[in-house]
Design an enzyme around this catalytic site. Structure first.
Site, PDB file in Angstrom:
ATOM      1  N   SER A 265       0.836  -1.201   0.000  1.00  0.00           N
ATOM      2  CA  SER A 265       0.000   0.000   0.000  1.00  0.00           C
ATOM      3  C   SER A 265       0.868   1.246   0.000  1.00  0.00           C
ATOM      4  O   SER A 265       1.978   1.243   0.545  1.00  0.00           O
ATOM      5  CB  SER A 265      -0.903   0.024   1.234  1.00  0.00           C
ATOM      6  OG  SER A 265      -0.160   0.353   2.397  1.00  0.00           O
ATOM      7  N   ASP A 266       0.358   2.307  -0.614  1.00  0.00           N
ATOM      8  CA  ASP A 266       0.963   3.604  -0.345  1.00  0.00           C
ATOM      9  C   ASP A 266       0.648   3.956   1.097  1.00  0.00           C
ATOM     10  O   ASP A 266      -0.293   3.433   1.695  1.00  0.00           O
ATOM     11  CB  ASP A 266       0.423   4.666  -1.305  1.00  0.00           C
ATOM     12  CG  ASP A 266       1.394   5.828  -1.480  1.00  0.00           C
ATOM     13  OD1 ASP A 266       2.294   5.990  -0.633  1.00  0.00           O
ATOM     14  OD2 ASP A 266       1.248   6.578  -2.462  1.00  0.00           O
ATOM     15  N   TRP A 267       1.432   4.836   1.675  1.00  0.00           N
ATOM     16  CA  TRP A 267       1.332   5.114   3.104  1.00  0.00           C
ATOM     17  C   TRP A 267      -0.003   5.817   3.408  1.00  0.00           C
ATOM     18  O   TRP A 267      -0.229   6.939   2.992  1.00  0.00           O
ATOM     19  CB  TRP A 267       2.510   5.960   3.552  1.00  0.00           C
ATOM     20  CG  TRP A 267       3.687   5.160   4.035  1.00  0.00           C
ATOM     21  CD1 TRP A 267       4.354   5.339   5.213  1.00  0.00           C
ATOM     22  CD2 TRP A 267       4.357   4.069   3.381  1.00  0.00           C
ATOM     23  NE1 TRP A 267       5.379   4.415   5.335  1.00  0.00           N
ATOM     24  CE2 TRP A 267       5.397   3.621   4.225  1.00  0.00           C
ATOM     25  CE3 TRP A 267       4.155   3.397   2.177  1.00  0.00           C
ATOM     26  CZ2 TRP A 267       6.240   2.561   3.908  1.00  0.00           C
ATOM     27  CZ3 TRP A 267       4.991   2.325   1.852  1.00  0.00           C
ATOM     28  CH2 TRP A 267       6.013   1.926   2.703  1.00  0.00           C
ATOM     29  N   GLY A 268      -0.881   5.102   4.112  1.00  0.00           N
ATOM     30  CA  GLY A 268      -2.207   5.631   4.388  1.00  0.00           C
ATOM     31  C   GLY A 268      -3.208   5.362   3.298  1.00  0.00           C
ATOM     32  O   GLY A 268      -4.284   5.948   3.287  1.00  0.00           O
ATOM     33  N   GLY A 269      -2.893   4.449   2.383  1.00  0.00           N
ATOM     34  CA  GLY A 269      -3.766   4.190   1.250  1.00  0.00           C
ATOM     35  C   GLY A 269      -4.797   3.107   1.473  1.00  0.00           C
ATOM     36  O   GLY A 269      -5.548   2.783   0.558  1.00  0.00           O
TER      37      GLY A 269
END
Length: 738
Positions: A265-269
């Site tokens: 995941s992208d960070w916070g995605g």
């Protein structure tokens, strides 16, 4: 750091205890066995808690291994232009290390502008060595999202507007990184073409445009580059966030392309546990927690793929089938990286890497305009050089978002020019304009003091005075890595140059006609003064050796050979997304321009750009012969080769990029006028001629038929077009697909 050392000790202890109870070496530790067999052996030894643990973060940039089994942690690092400095375990603040200053490599816009596959390989190998030395096993890069609009704040991290070129350049990069036992994590998959509302905007795009424009570079990275990891994007597609998107992750990435790697995941995605379980995600990072959701326990246990996932298994709502698949992929990543005893040790901050960055920067710099041959600066005839502009002195390795770096050093354009010129000419500097005086991003501080108390009028008067008495004026302007410029988090507000630079340039050229504008940016900018300024250079963000590389080109030690990988529109409405009002959208953004992005739009609408895709000049000249084909007709199983003679008609050695475009002369579906399908970079001595050959197969003739959901090459007539740019056509030849 103490935590990490303790963990290493525990790994050794647990492995010793585990093996001492057995008479033979476990299969998962036997690197002579196939990876799939080792993965299965390790998987069956793991507990439910261990499986849950390794699919989510334990710190800002790491996830657990399996200490009991001696499987190390996974450590990520931001890229794709250098290895990010260390931050604290649970915070974004700097960890305060004194040995984490990296070599800053040129931004990927500059790499792509080299059109040089060998340099892409060198880039990947070099940055992979830096990551390996720092004991990172996943590099969060490269980025290959398509340049849809010149206002996207992250365009500088990507490779331009053409899917074929991006695909050709990403593959050697990925292979180079992974030759070090470090996974390349290709990002951001997919349709991540703006920062405005990036966490929630739902992209509406037809299947044909998706497959022909926005997916090919990712497909090349996966199939040809064999990338070990992919990062999901923040935005939505088909109403689902792209870090857990059934269609793109399960149906396309794994189903159609056969991707065996890890989706990160992208960070916070990540936004939903059940979707994260079923829709293709493997590893979750950066989800927002308040640290209190689970009392005194680690806040990372509150991630969607942590305790909430385990609770669903314990309630019987999910079995462990999906979990085991995720764990298999994470274990495979470990066996390819941290568990590979033969992976090299890497190197960090080395002179060799600095020189690699300088070579890439030299070939990426683009000479956009050079009337009256103002460039190269002739030091035999030049006694005084005026250097003007904040970008001549401002450090550009700090800022811009997640690609911000703590560089070991950074040569500014002014310092690079002074060093090269030495005593041959006076180099006099004037600020000219004030942009961003700050030099602090995420705790990395440049140490520069760019505060300015003088008024804009005083700065302009000084600049004009310096310019008036010079033999040549070099203005270093453009953008920087502040918010609403070339920076993650926000898009640009307009196409024009910031900080009233247009007025500065117009005033300077009134007092000195020998003016060079060097545009430091990762994006196109408007140039309303273009008819008055004789020389323009695209200078990019060039990293540690940027100043030296720019000096090399400006004084002629290096003949420029880069070509731009996105079109420069005259005005914003000349860009297809803006011409139809489809940027940035609101809760949704509709890509109703379809296939017609960049030069495809300019060709279709007969719009003359400021500078066309593929454009770039040289200090020498080239003459093209007539292109020939090795056959007039090809079967669907055949290949066809096109050959053209190119001669260096100037007085010095230079390199030219020969571009092959294909035009479908009659199609059942609308197609672009032409599309890039091949290129070669050729180096020629003065007076030398070489034959350049480019071979294609039917894939270069195909379009995606969304009704059949398949690639189709229709029999009929085609045209092969040889150009020095998308607008500078040299020769054509017709051929037929049977």
């Amino acid at each position: 750091m103490i935590k990490q050392l303790i963990r290493v000790g525990f790994f050794a202890l647990f492995v010793f205890q585990d093996l001492s109870a057995q008479n033979q070496k476990p299969l998962y530790l036997d690197d002579t066995k196939p990876i799939d067999a080792r993965v299965e052996d390790a998987l069956k030894r793991m507990t439910l808690d261990e499986k849950i643990a390794i699919i989510h973060a334990q710190s800002k940039f790491s996830s657990p291994g399996v200490a009991r089994l001696g499987i190390p942690e996974n450590w990520m690092t931001d890229g794709p232009h250098g290895i990010r400095s260390e931050v604290k375990w649970d915070e974004w603040d700097q960890a305060g290390w004194t040995n984490d200053s990296c070599i800053a490599f040129p931004a990927l816009t500059a790499l792509a502008a080299t059109w040089n596959r060998d340099l892409s390989s060198l880039y990947g190998k070099s940055i992979g060595e830096e990551a390996r030395f720092r004991n990172k096993n996943v590099l969060l890069g490269p980025g290959v999202n398509i340049y849809r609009t010149p206002l996207n704040g992250r365009n500088f991290e990507y490779m331009g507007e053409d899917p074929f070129l991006s695909g050709q350049m990403v593959v050697p990069y990925v292979k180079g990184v992974q030759s070090n036992g470090v996974a390349a994590c290709v990002k951001h998959f997919a349709l991540n073409n703006q920062e405005t509302e990036r966490h929630g905007v739902d992209v509406i795009v037809d299947d044909r445009t998706l497959y022909e424009i926005y997916l090919p570079a990712f497909k090349a990275a996966v199939i040809d580059g064999q990338a070990w990891a992919i990062m999901g994007a923040y935005n939505k597609y088909k109403g689902q966030h792209l870090c857990h998107n059934q269609y793109l992750l399960n149906d396309v990435l794994r189903g159609e392309w056969g991707f065996k790697g890890v989706v990160i995941s992208d960070w916070g995605g990540v936004h939903d546990t059940k979707q994260a379980i079923t829709n293709g995600l493997d590893m979750e990072f950066g989800s927002w927690t308040d640290g209190l959701a689970w009392g005194k326990s680690n806040a990372y246990d509150g991630y969607y793929l942590a305790k909430p996932y385990k609770a669903l298994i314990e309630k019987g709502e999910f079995g462990t089938k999906e979990l085991d698949e995720k764990v298999r992929r994470v274990l495979r990543l470990s066996f390819l990286t941290t568990m590979d005893k033969n992976r090299p040790f890497g190197s960090f901050g080395s002179e060799e890497h600095g020189l690699a960055g300088r070579k890439i920067a030299q070939e990426g710099i683009v000479l956009l305009k050079n009337d009256r041959s103002v460039l190269p600066v002739d030091l035999k005839k030049t006694k005084r050089i005026a250097v003007i502009g904040e970008n001549a002195i401002k450090m550009m390795t700090v800022g811009g978002g997640s690609s911000s770096l703590k560089a070991k050093y950074e040569i500014s354009p002014l310092d690079g020019l002074k060093k090269r010129v030495g005593k041959e000419a006076d180099v006099v500097y004037a600020r000219g304009y004030v942009g961003d005086a700050s030099g602090n991003y995420n705790g990395v501080v440049t140490g520069q003091n760019l505060e300015e108390k003088r008024s804009a009028a005083e700065l302009l008067a000084e600049a004009k005075n310096v310019a008036r008495s010079a033999d040549v004026v070099i203005v270093f302007g453009g953008l920087n890595k502040s918010d609403f410029q070339d920076s993650e988090g926000n898009d640009r507000k307009g196409l024009e140059l910031p900080y009233n630079q247009d007025n500065l340039i117009k005033e300077l050229v009134k007092v000195n006609k020998n003016l060079v504008f060097v545009n430091i940016s990762g994006n196109a900018v408007a140039m309303p003064w273009i008819n008055e300024v004789p020389s323009v250079v695209q200078g990019w963000f060039l990293g540690s050796e940027g100043g030296n590389a720019l000096a090399d080109v400006l004084v002629g030690d290096v003949n420029p050979s880069g070509k731009i990988t996105f079109s420069f529109p005259v005005k914003l409405s000349d860009n297809s997304a803006h011409s139809i009002g489809e940027f940035p959208g609101g809760k949704t953004v509709n890509y109703s321009e379809g296939l017609f992005v960049g030069y495809r739009h300019h060709d279709k609408s007969k719009i003359k750009p400021l500078f066309p895709f593929g454009h770039g000049l040289s200090y020498t000249t080239f003459e093209y012969g007539k292109v020939t084909a090795d056959k007039k007709s090809m079967a669907a199983s055949d290949k066809i080769t096109f050959t053209v003679a190119v001669k260096n008609t100037g007085k010095r050695e230079g390199s030219e990029i020969v571009q092959l475009y294909i035009s479908d002369l009659k199609s059942s579906l609308p197609r672009p006028v032409k599309e890039l399908k091949g290129f070669e970079k050729v180096t020629l001595k003065a007076g030398e001629t070489k034959n350049v050959s480019i071979t294609i197969d039917k894939s270069a003739l195909s379009f995606f038929d969304d009704k059949k959901h398949d690639w189709v090459a229709e029999p009929g007539d085609f045209e092969a077009i040889i150009g020095a740019s998308s607008a500078n056509i040299k020769s054509k030849v017709k051929f037929t697909l049977q």
